[in-house]
Design a protein around this motif. Structure first.
Motif, PDB file in Angstrom:
ATOM      1  N   ALA A 262       0.833  -1.206   0.000  1.00 20.17           N
ATOM      2  CA  ALA A 262       0.000   0.000   0.000  1.00 20.17           C
ATOM      3  C   ALA A 262       0.865   1.253   0.000  1.00 20.17           C
ATOM      4  CB  ALA A 262      -0.920  -0.008   1.217  1.00 20.17           C
ATOM      5  N   GLY A 263       1.958   1.225   0.774  1.00 19.38           N
ATOM      6  CA  GLY A 263       2.867   2.371   0.813  1.00 19.38           C
ATOM      7  C   GLY A 263       3.537   2.613  -0.517  1.00 19.38           C
ATOM      8  N   PHE A 264       3.974   1.530  -1.176  1.00 16.96           N
ATOM      9  CA  PHE A 264       4.614   1.659  -2.487  1.00 16.96           C
ATOM     10  C   PHE A 264       3.635   2.251  -3.503  1.00 16.96           C
ATOM     11  CE2 PHE A 264       5.301  -0.060  -6.742  1.00 16.96           C
ATOM     12  CZ  PHE A 264       6.608   0.345  -6.988  1.00 16.96           C
ATOM     13  N   ARG A 265       2.411   1.742  -3.500  1.00 20.06           N
ATOM     14  CA  ARG A 265       1.418   2.239  -4.447  1.00 20.06           C
ATOM     15  C   ARG A 265       1.109   3.716  -4.214  1.00 20.06           C
ATOM     16  NH1 ARG A 265      -2.422  -3.099  -4.247  1.00 20.06           N
ATOM     17  NH2 ARG A 265      -1.830  -3.966  -6.275  1.00 20.06           N
ATOM     18  N   ALA A 266       0.984   4.083  -2.949  1.00 18.72           N
ATOM     19  CA  ALA A 266       0.679   5.480  -2.635  1.00 18.72           C
ATOM     20  C   ALA A 266       1.799   6.392  -3.105  1.00 18.72           C
ATOM     21  CB  ALA A 266       0.453   5.634  -1.130  1.00 18.72           C
ATOM     22  N   ASP A 267       3.040   5.980  -2.847  1.00 22.46           N
ATOM     23  CA  ASP A 267       4.190   6.786  -3.269  1.00 22.46           C
ATOM     24  C   ASP A 267       4.275   6.873  -4.791  1.00 22.46           C
ATOM     25  OD1 ASP A 267       4.846   7.160  -0.617  1.00 22.46           O
ATOM     26  OD2 ASP A 267       6.380   5.589  -0.579  1.00 22.46           O
ATOM     27  N   LEU A 268       3.960   5.758  -5.453  1.00 26.65           N
ATOM     28  CA  LEU A 268       4.019   5.731  -6.915  1.00 26.65           C
ATOM     29  C   LEU A 268       2.965   6.679  -7.500  1.00 26.65           C
ATOM     30  CD1 LEU A 268       5.107   4.530  -9.550  1.00 26.65           C
ATOM     31  CD2 LEU A 268       3.477   2.642  -9.278  1.00 26.65           C
ATOM     32  N   ALA A 270       1.677   9.248  -6.114  1.00 23.92           N
ATOM     33  CA  ALA A 270       1.956  10.638  -5.759  1.00 23.92           C
ATOM     34  C   ALA A 270       3.194  11.187  -6.456  1.00 23.92           C
ATOM     35  CB  ALA A 270       2.129  10.753  -4.249  1.00 23.92           C
ATOM     36  N   ALA A 271       3.966  10.296  -7.104  1.00 23.39           N
ATOM     37  CA  ALA A 271       5.220  10.732  -7.721  1.00 23.39           C
ATOM     38  C   ALA A 271       4.954  11.679  -8.888  1.00 23.39           C
ATOM     39  CB  ALA A 271       6.002   9.519  -8.204  1.00 23.39           C
ATOM     40  N   ARG A 272       5.666  12.781  -8.913  1.00 27.17           N
ATOM     41  CA  ARG A 272       5.561  13.747 -10.014  1.00 27.17           C
ATOM     42  C   ARG A 272       6.469  13.383 -11.176  1.00 27.17           C
ATOM     43  NH1 ARG A 272       3.096  18.524  -8.767  1.00 27.17           N
ATOM     44  NH2 ARG A 272       2.438  18.805  -6.588  1.00 27.17           N
ATOM     45  N   ASP A 273       7.544  12.655 -10.852  1.00 28.93           N
ATOM     46  CA  ASP A 273       8.517  12.289 -11.891  1.00 28.93           C
ATOM     47  C   ASP A 273       8.888  10.817 -11.685  1.00 28.93           C
ATOM     48  OD1 ASP A 273      10.434  12.546 -13.984  1.00 28.93           O
ATOM     49  OD2 ASP A 273      11.994  12.714 -12.453  1.00 28.93           O
ATOM     50  N   LEU A 274       8.513   9.950 -12.616  1.00 28.51           N
ATOM     51  CA  LEU A 274       8.743   8.515 -12.454  1.00 28.51           C
ATOM     52  C   LEU A 274      10.228   8.162 -12.464  1.00 28.51           C
ATOM     53  CD1 LEU A 274       5.885   6.900 -14.590  1.00 28.51           C
ATOM     54  CD2 LEU A 274       6.046   7.162 -12.097  1.00 28.51           C
ATOM     55  N   ASP A 275      11.024   8.905 -13.216  1.00 30.60           N
ATOM     56  CA  ASP A 275      12.463   8.636 -13.229  1.00 30.60           C
ATOM     57  C   ASP A 275      13.058   8.858 -11.844  1.00 30.60           C
ATOM     58  OD1 ASP A 275      12.955   7.915 -15.975  1.00 30.60           O
ATOM     59  OD2 ASP A 275      12.519   9.993 -16.487  1.00 30.60           O
ATOM     60  N   THR A 276      12.685   9.952 -11.221  1.00 28.46           N
ATOM     61  CA  THR A 276      13.189  10.244  -9.874  1.00 28.46           C
ATOM     62  C   THR A 276      12.675   9.211  -8.877  1.00 28.46           C
ATOM     63  OG1 THR A 276      13.282  12.606 -10.342  1.00 28.46           O
ATOM     64  CG2 THR A 276      13.230  11.958  -8.028  1.00 28.46           C
ATOM     65  N   PHE A 277      11.402   8.858  -9.008  1.00 30.01           N
ATOM     66  CA  PHE A 277      10.825   7.852  -8.106  1.00 30.01           C
ATOM     67  C   PHE A 277      11.585   6.536  -8.223  1.00 30.01           C
ATOM     68  CE2 PHE A 277       7.995   4.241  -7.363  1.00 30.01           C
ATOM     69  CZ  PHE A 277       7.568   4.505  -6.069  1.00 30.01           C
ATOM     70  N   ALA A 278      11.863   6.096  -9.459  1.00 31.93           N
ATOM     71  CA  ALA A 278      12.573   4.831  -9.670  1.00 31.93           C
ATOM     72  C   ALA A 278      13.979   4.896  -9.088  1.00 31.93           C
ATOM     73  CB  ALA A 278      12.628   4.504 -11.164  1.00 31.93           C
ATOM     74  N   ARG A 279      14.679   6.019  -9.319  1.00 22.96           N
ATOM     75  CA  ARG A 279      16.036   6.152  -8.789  1.00 22.96           C
ATOM     76  C   ARG A 279      16.019   6.086  -7.264  1.00 22.96           C
ATOM     77  NH1 ARG A 279      16.648  10.041 -12.919  1.00 22.96           N
ATOM     78  NH2 ARG A 279      16.204  11.742 -11.442  1.00 22.96           N
ATOM     79  N   ASP A 280      15.065   6.769  -6.651  1.00 25.67           N
ATOM     80  CA  ASP A 280      14.987   6.777  -5.190  1.00 25.67           C
ATOM     81  C   ASP A 280      14.641   5.389  -4.640  1.00 25.67           C
ATOM     82  OD1 ASP A 280      15.572   9.453  -5.222  1.00 25.67           O
ATOM     83  OD2 ASP A 280      13.507  10.129  -4.881  1.00 25.67           O
ATOM     84  N   PHE A 281      13.732   4.687  -5.328  1.00 29.42           N
ATOM     85  CA  PHE A 281      13.338   3.355  -4.853  1.00 29.42           C
ATOM     86  C   PHE A 281      14.517   2.387  -4.936  1.00 29.42           C
ATOM     87  CE2 PHE A 281      11.676  -0.935  -5.276  1.00 29.42           C
ATOM     88  CZ  PHE A 281      10.767  -0.984  -4.221  1.00 29.42           C
ATOM     89  N   VAL A 282      15.250   2.415  -6.050  1.00 31.01           N
ATOM     90  CA  VAL A 282      16.397   1.516  -6.206  1.00 31.01           C
ATOM     91  C   VAL A 282      17.485   1.860  -5.197  1.00 31.01           C
ATOM     92  CG1 VAL A 282      18.268   0.841  -7.752  1.00 31.01           C
ATOM     93  CG2 VAL A 282      15.923   0.989  -8.623  1.00 31.01           C
ATOM     94  N   ALA A 283      17.765   3.149  -4.999  1.00 34.39           N
ATOM     95  CA  ALA A 283      18.779   3.552  -4.017  1.00 34.39           C
ATOM     96  C   ALA A 283      18.385   3.081  -2.622  1.00 34.39           C
ATOM     97  CB  ALA A 283      18.962   5.064  -4.043  1.00 34.39           C
ATOM     98  N   ASP A 284      17.099   3.219  -2.298  1.00 32.90           N
ATOM     99  CA  ASP A 284      16.622   2.752  -0.999  1.00 32.90           C
ATOM    100  C   ASP A 284      16.762   1.238  -0.885  1.00 32.90           C
ATOM    101  OD1 ASP A 284      14.977   3.245   1.550  1.00 32.90           O
ATOM    102  OD2 ASP A 284      13.775   1.741   0.509  1.00 32.90           O
ATOM    103  N   GLY A 285      16.480   0.521  -1.982  1.00 37.17           N
ATOM    104  CA  GLY A 285      16.601  -0.934  -1.978  1.00 37.17           C
ATOM    105  C   GLY A 285      18.038  -1.393  -1.770  1.00 37.17           C
ATOM    106  N   LEU A 286      18.974  -0.727  -2.440  1.00 35.22           N
ATOM    107  CA  LEU A 286      20.386  -1.080  -2.268  1.00 35.22           C
ATOM    108  C   LEU A 286      20.815  -0.861  -0.818  1.00 35.22           C
ATOM    109  CD1 LEU A 286      21.910   0.509  -5.510  1.00 35.22           C
ATOM    110  CD2 LEU A 286      21.189  -1.855  -5.137  1.00 35.22           C
ATOM    111  N   ALA A 287      20.346   0.240  -0.228  1.00 27.15           N
ATOM    112  CA  ALA A 287      20.673   0.522   1.165  1.00 27.15           C
ATOM    113  C   ALA A 287      20.052  -0.525   2.081  1.00 27.15           C
ATOM    114  CB  ALA A 287      20.186   1.916   1.548  1.00 27.15           C
TER     115      ALA A 287
END
Length: 438
Positions: A262-268, A270-287
């Motif tokens: 539910a959190g992922f869907r809500a963030d997706l 609400a995202a204004r820029d999908l490229d930025t959203f994807a970069r942030d999600f992957v960076a968070d995943g690596l961390a």
């Protein structure tokens, strides 16, 4: 299927009694199944350090020691680098009963309807493989390159089950030994509390009705236990070590997963820029991958929220591959925990990473069981299929270990993060896997 670890495997029974000249010399004629005890002076010894996967038996009364390497080659699924041997501890095997007592600790469980082959070199265990029986002709051919690579000089062969299953498999193993110029120190069949030797056909030594044996009379079990070795009752018991959790733990993880989705869907949304959203999600995943490894290395455990969010992140290939490039045998505990706790549709990445960690540690049986879980959920999961192919072909994990790219090389090869990277995860969100508690 075989369990292998260039030291341990799990095996199967083979059908058929042998006929004179059917592949191994010096054995009883058709109908005899297998006769008797070991030949004079054929004592065997084997070693294995605590948690070392498998070590083996040896002929001619010499001691053997070994640390666990890797397993299976279309044996039940284990194979990896050969054991790193040391002089301690050493289990001394002096008779067939000792060999039969040691095999379960080499394989990790008590085999049934199986063929187990232990390869030795200079008195040291180099590989152990197990196949379930019966298996089709030619199944053992994949062992030839392994025997050559590990410079195996002697084999100990043990079949479990009735003669019509075991004898053809033992014959094939002995034919393989002959073709590769390897000496067979002992070849046994064990069934319903009796054993027979394919090496000895002297009635006074090896009666046609077999020789009764009692594993409790051998000191091997006690010695192995002292050294920290474990032999589970059967392969099913090993499968349960990666089975889905149930009860309140499953309920809590299902709730945490629903909240993470539910959190992922809500963030997706609400995202204004999908490229930025994807970069942030992957960076968070690596961390999250690196944090999880640190937590488990320190003896901790992810809470339900952390586990659920990491499960989602691992669906993204770049995040999963971060864990692969950082892989170490000690990471198995983390991936086993996630394999058990994650909702079924999120299991394949974690189970594949568990398989890789187990394979590197020499536990190919565990690796195979983990891959079976991954492929049951997603038969087309590429990483699991790649590893299963390697195990079935008795390949060494070094072929991957020595070729894994660094995280920086992955970034270069995969290029900039794009929203398309998230599609595998998005495709999983609406799937509902079977309830593992049912």
């Amino acid at each position: 299927m075989t369990d292998t670890t260039a030291m341990k495997t799990a095996g199967s029974d083979a059908s058929g009694t042998r006929t004179a000249g059917s592949g191994a010399s010096g054995t009883r004629t058709a109908g005899s199944g297998a006769s008797a005890t070991r030949t004079a002076g054929s004592g065997a010894s084997a070693t294995r350090t605590a948690g070392s996967g498998a070590s083996a038996t040896r002929t001619a009364g010499t001691d053997t020691s070994a640390k666990k390497g890797t397993e299976e080659g279309s044996p039940d699924g284990d194979i990896s680098d050969p054991f790193k041997f040391s002089s301690e501890p050493c289990l001394t095997l002096t008779c067939p009963t000792d060999i039969l007592a040691a095999v379960p600790y080499l394989v990790g469980f008590h085999p049934a309807t199986s063929l187990v082959v232990v390869g030795l070199a200079n008195g040291r265990a180099k590989m152990v493989a197990r196949w379930g029986l019966p298996f089709p002709p030619g199944t053992l051919n994949a062992m030839a390159p392994l025997i050559d690579r590990e410079e195996v000089t002697d084999l100990v062969i043990v079949g479990y089950g009735p003669g019509d299953l075991v004898t053809p498999a033992v014959d094939e193993a002995r034919n393989l030994a002959m073709a590769t110029g390897v000496h067979v120190g002992e070849a046994l069949r064990a069934h319903e509390g009796r054993y027979w030797s394919y090496i000895c056909d002297v009635p006074t030594c090896c009666p046609a009705e077999g020789t009764p044996y009692d594993l409790s009379t051998s000191p091997i079990a006690a010695e192995a236990t002292v050294h920290g070795l474990v032999a589970l009752p059967n392969r099913e018991a090993l499968e349960r070590t990666v089975a889905p959790v149930t009860g309140p733990v499953r309920t809590a993880m299902r709730k945490a997963t629903s909240e993470a989705i539910a959190g992922f869907r809500a963030d997706l949304m609400a995202a204004r820029d999908l490229d930025t959203f994807a970069r942030d999600f992957v960076a968070d995943g690596l961390a999250r991958v690196r944090s999880a490894l640190e937590i488990h290395t320190g003896g901790g455990r992810l809470n339900d929220e952390e586990a659920a969010k990491l499960g989602l992140a691992l669906a993204v290939m770049r995040v999963r591959d971060e864990a692969w490039t950082l892989m170490h045998e000690s990471h198995a505990a983390l991936w086993r925990d996630l394999t058990r706790r994650l909702e079924p549709r999120f299991v394949p990445p974690a189970a594949s990473l568990l398989a890789m960690a187990a394979w590197r540690a020499g536990d190919s049986v565990q690796a195979t069981v983990a891959l079976e879980r991954a492929l049951t959920t997603d038969p087309g999961y590429s990483m699991a299929n790649l590893l299963m192919h390697a195990l079935h072909n008795l390949l060494s994990p070094s072929i991957l270990r020595d070729r894994l790219p660094t995280p920086a090389e992955l970034d270069t090869a995969m290029g900039p993060v794009s929203p398309a990277w998230l599609l595998p995860l998005i495709n999983l969100l609406d799937e509902e896997g079977p309830d593992p508690t049912e």
